[in-house]
Structure formats: structure tokens, C-alpha cells
Write an enzyme that holds these catalytic residues in place. Sequence first.
Site, PDB file in Angstrom:
ATOM      1  CB  THR A 210      64.462 -10.971 -13.010  1.00  0.00           C
ATOM      2  OG1 THR A 210      63.863  -9.752 -12.905  1.00  0.00           O
ATOM      3  CG2 THR A 210      63.686 -12.037 -13.657  1.00  0.00           C
ATOM      4  CD  GLU A 296      72.369  -7.549 -13.358  1.00  0.00           C
ATOM      5  OE1 GLU A 296      71.694  -8.121 -14.231  1.00  0.00           O
ATOM      6  OE2 GLU A 296      72.110  -6.408 -12.932  1.00  0.00           O
ATOM      7  CG  ASN A 424      71.499  -3.194 -14.001  1.00  0.00           C
ATOM      8  OD1 ASN A 424      70.516  -3.844 -14.276  1.00  0.00           O
ATOM      9  ND2 ASN A 424      72.471  -3.650 -13.225  1.00  0.00           N
TER      10      ASN A 424
END
Length: 429
Positions: A210, A296, A424
Amino acid sequence: MSQSACQPTRQPIHHSPAIRHLKDGHICSPQGFSADGAAAGFRPAKPECLDLAVLYSQQTAHAAGVFTRNLFCAAPVTVTRDSLHKESKLQALLCNSGQANAGTGEEGLKISLWKQQILQQKLRLGQPHYAAVMSTGVIGVLPDKDKIAAGLEKIKLGSDAHSARRFSQAILTTDTCTKTSAYRLEIDGKPVTLAGSAKGSGMIHPNMATMLAFITTDASVEPLFLQELLRSSVERSFNRISVDGDTSTNDTVLILANGLAGNREINRNHPDWKDFRQALEMLCQDLAKAIIRDGEGATKFIEVEVISAPTEQDAALCARHVVSSNLFKTAMYGEDINWGRIACAVGNSGAKISTERLSITLGREDDPDAICVLDSNNPRSFSEETAARLLSRPEIYIRINLHQGLSHANAWGNDLSLDYVKINAHKRS
């Protein structure tokens, strides 16, 4: 390396000497902007974490925005997009992190509209729609109105670096660092400043990739032209990055131009409009690359440049498809020059090209270790040891030559590591 079909067919493009990067610039560097961040308590495990951000312009600004193309978009995206359609003006924005307000139905829309109203009251804005509202974080969770109201009471707007840093920190989720950039140039003999702050680390993919990005400038820019310039800059920056192939529900890029620099309004007839466009594009690319560097679990920053393409769109499609390929990304993590995955991604990109003279080079033109692995569709022998050395670097550059035209494009991505899966699989942002 010797001159061959793998060599680029163009000279590097340099930015205008009128544009200067501001090393210590921040979101409040342009005239008339102030900001702050506060801890509102959206993350119970980290009550001290800044998670509510406010940006304010002392004068109502012409504004433009580019939003996610995900049909399952968040309530604040809908509300802010509708607000821009009214007058193309904004004076402030309110962003909470930790709770995305996506997938929240009518209640989510009501809360977003309420956020506009409470910010209007706090800052005495002329209209509720002069307030943009943003949220980022976990999908399906409504922002707590009491926490927003309490957090707003803590906001103390300032124009210094400390206040700007608090704003940049308050918009983060899984990010490990803030992402800012600023530039200055002269327009009509007057200093004009552009600055930006962004967040993004995962769920990053073109359309947009995001992420949130907020841009301020004290330039005077015609509203429709501002929208055109922003869309063009987004296309050459945020739409050319990919961390994981997922386009978020909340992606938004906003620009506020308050005109306090005093220049003549910029439009396509203004002699300096191309310099302004270039500065905006450079700013957006800085922020986009910072998102990739903070991807990430990422261990590599990867730039793919496609040259000698029929059109820029074709070049962009090829470059984007390579950096978005999970097979390619895992090979980069494993430091394996499996160039077939690059060629495969080019062929699958949807670009209207021929691959009959496809060439692939690992390393920049001036790098003595650069190796050509495919030369006009003919495999080249190369040193596996040199390839391993190139791929062990934290930054990897790959050049793809299509030998079909004069257009080029760059895209940026990162490797896909084991840590990405862990991040995640086991925690929410």
C-alpha cells in the site's frame, strides 16, 4: 566490454541545470506549508507510535490526484477523489495509519466525510472538500473516531524539519524508514520549491504502486495542467515500480500547489513548464525508488532499462514486466543470472515488439565487470564468477536492447526473499 549490439544507442539524459536537489528538504520546504504527526493509538502494541498526520497550506491550493485502479478501493479514496472533482482545490489533508478503512461499506464513507468536517473545523477551512482524507493499514478495519479526535488535539503544526519529520513518520505502516525528497528551480526569476513525502513497503505494483505520496509546491500552476503533469510523472515513477505484484486498495498521489512563489501561472505556454515537469518527475522517481529500497524483506534494489524500443509505452511494458516477475525476483535473491527469465518476461509483457534481436546486459555501460549474456538473440559465453560478483551487489542494473527504435524506459524493483514471506505470513501492518 567490447562494442556490440548490447551497447546502448543513446546518451544519458541529464536534468536541467536550473533544477537543484535540496539535500535537507522536506514536505514543508515550499512556502506556506506546515505539518505535524501525533500518536493517536491506532497500534495498541505501540502506543507511542506516530499514526496521525496533518498537512496544511496557509492558502487554498490548486490540487491534483492520481488514485488506485483497484476496484475494491478504500472509502477515503472515494471521498478525496470526489472532493477534487468539485473545484480541484485543497488546503489540508488528514491521514491515519494502521487502519485502512477499506472494505468498510457505508460506515467507512461516513467516517471519511466526518474526518473532512472535523479537519475543516480545526483548521477553519472554507469548505469540507478542501480537506483530503487518507488511511493506510489493515483492510476491513474502521478508524476509531475518538482516537482521531484525540489525536487531532495533539497536532501542533510547524514548518520546520522536526514537524515535517513527524508527518512523514506518522504515515508509515510496515516501512522501516521515511521517504522524502525536494527540489528547487527558478521560474520567472523566482525560486520555486517542490517537496514530497511517501510511504510504501509492501503491496506495491503499478496502477499504482500500500503506497501514499504527498507533494507540495509553492508554484502557481493551472489546475488542469497540474493534473496532466502529475499523471505523466506518476506514469514514469510510481507506475514503474513493483515489490510484490499487488496493487493496493488505498494508493494515492496528491499534489498541492499554493502559488506563494509568485510566478506567472504555469501552463503549456509558459517558457519554463518543461523544467517544472522535469523537477516533478525527478521528485516522484526519488520517492518511488525509496519505496523499492524499503521493500518488505528486500535485499536488492534492481533497475531495468529497456532501450531502442518502438515506443516508450512498449519499453515501459517490458521493463515493468521484468521487475514484476516473481521468477526473476527470486533469481536475483539467489544471485543466479538465469537470463532466460528476463527474456521470458519481455516476451510475456504484451508490448508490440519483436524479440529477434533481443540483447541483455548485466551491469552499466561504464562498469568494467558488465557482461552481455544475450547478443541479438544469440547467447554469449560469460564468466559465472563475474556474474555472481555483479549479483552479490545491493544494487543491480540490467539493460535490455530491443534494436527496434529510439524510445526507452526504466522500471525499478527488488528481489523476493524469504523474509518477505515471513513478514506477510505472520503479522498485519
